[in-house]
Design an enzyme around this catalytic site. Structure first.
Site, PDB file in Angstrom:
ATOM      1  N   CYS A   1       0.826  -1.213   0.000  1.00  0.00           N
ATOM      2  CA  CYS A   1       0.000   0.000   0.000  1.00  0.00           C
ATOM      3  C   CYS A   1       0.858   1.260   0.000  1.00  0.00           C
ATOM      4  CB  CYS A   1      -0.886  -0.021   1.240  1.00  0.00           C
ATOM      5  SG  CYS A   1      -1.786   1.524   1.491  1.00  0.00           S
TER       6      CYS A   1
ATOM      7  N   TYR B   1      -5.015   5.452  -9.088  1.00  0.00           N
ATOM      8  CA  TYR B   1      -6.208   4.671  -8.700  1.00  0.00           C
ATOM      9  C   TYR B   1      -7.425   5.119  -9.495  1.00  0.00           C
ATOM     10  CZ  TYR B   1      -3.890   2.326  -4.816  1.00  0.00           C
ATOM     11  OH  TYR B   1      -3.066   1.525  -4.069  1.00  0.00           O
TER      12      TYR B   1
END
Ligand SMILES: N[C@@H](CCC(=O)N[C@@H](CS)C(=O)NCC(=O)O)C(=O)O
Length: 304
Positions: free
Chosen positions: A45, A172
């Site tokens: 992440c 994203y």
């Protein structure tokens, strides 16, 4: 799916739920005490990655312990392989539900658990790094850099806002877009910012000039993942990182520092992205490439 709420085919990130602050003076009930807090991260992440970099740069490894989750996430959310040594949790969800039994959002990393009150203090990722930088100063290692100097904060914050919107979250928005125009908008904004940063880094070693700051810590996690996952998996493929001479050398310069390369795990990164989003990679096959030479000399010291 990730933390996606498509609105008109656009990816919208969920708001952070737990936003308490650990402070040097303990005013809000969470004093900055060594050994009291636990940081939960995934090496995959990017938002968690920056907390690991800052913890390492500031020498806070013995002050705040870390639990690393398994890179592959299913519908139960992040899993702690072997169980968490501090709380015994097998899934991150247990910490969220222990803090708020009615919590209904996604169980995200990074987050910080307080072992004294037995609850999550924060999963407010933009503030975790600045909290380590400004509230834990009494526990920083000797000679630790000031990553968030007062006089540079307005410029750092302004640049970070653009980098967050178009780069960190931009990849994203491209990858999780469910409409052609939403995807194209995200990709165009992403590469416009990368082009601007390429220019900026032609005369400056780091984003703010001669010193490493919070702004570099925020940009690096996206750049280091770029060719391995965002270029292919998220379709951010107008250019690769290696096509940008300054950005590529800048990323290698940062990678050469232990705080950056010791927290960069390409195996976790690739397996996470390619195996955790079956809606965009249904076979869950993890590509072998690209082959990148992170140790190629960067010669960025000429800009000092
Ligand atoms: N907490 C932030 C950022 C952190 C974040 O997005 N973390 C991702 C991994 S990169 C996560 O933990 N996702 C868990 C999930 O979607 O189930 C948010 O909610 O937007």
């Amino acid at each position: 799916m990730d933390i996606t709420t498509p609105v008109g085919g656009r990816f919208v990130r969920q708001a952070n739920r737990f936003t308490d602050r650990i402070t040097a003076d303990g005013a809000g009930g969470f004093p900055a005490e060594p050994g009291r807090y636990r940081l939960y991260v995934s090496y995959a992440c990017p938002w968690a990655h920056r907390t690991l970099i800052v913890r390492h740069l500031l020498g806070l490894q013995d002050v705040i312990g870390v639990t690393v989750v398994d890179p592959i996430r299913d519908e139960r959310g992040w899993r702690v392989p072997g169980g968490d040594p501090v709380t015994g949790a097998e899934f991150l969800s247990e910490l969220y539900l222990a803090t708020d039994p009615s919590f209904e959002g996604r169980y995200t990393v990074p987050c910080i658990w307080d072992t004294v009150t037995g609850r999550l203090v924060t999963n407010d990722f933009p503030h975790i790094t600045t909290m380590l930088e400004t509230e834990f100063t009494a526990h920083h290692r000797e000679g630790a850099p000031d990553l968030y100097p007062v006089e540079l904060r307005p410029e750092i914050d302004e640049l970070n806002a653009l980098i967050y919107d178009t780069v960190n979250n931009g990849v994203y928005k491209a990858g999780f877009a469910q409409a052609q125009d939403a995807y194209e908008e995200a990709v165009d904004a992403l590469f416009a910012t990368l082009d601007m940063l390429e220019e900026r880094l032609s005369t400056r070693r780091y984003l703010m000039g001669g010193r490493l700051t919070e702004a570099d810590v925020r940009l690096y996690p996206t750049l280091v993942r770029f060719d391995s996952v965002y270029h292919g998996h998220f379709k951010c493929n107008l250019r690769r990182l290696v096509d940008y001479p300054n950005l590529w050398a800048y990323t290698r310069d940062l990678y050469s520092l232990p705080a950056f390369h010791e927290t960069t795990d390409f195996d976790h990164i690739k397996r996470h992205y390619y195996m955790t989003h079956p809606h965009i990679n249904p076979t869950r096959i993890v590509p072998k490439g690209p082959i990148l030479d992170w140790t190629e000399p960067h010669t960025r010291d000429r800009l000092d």
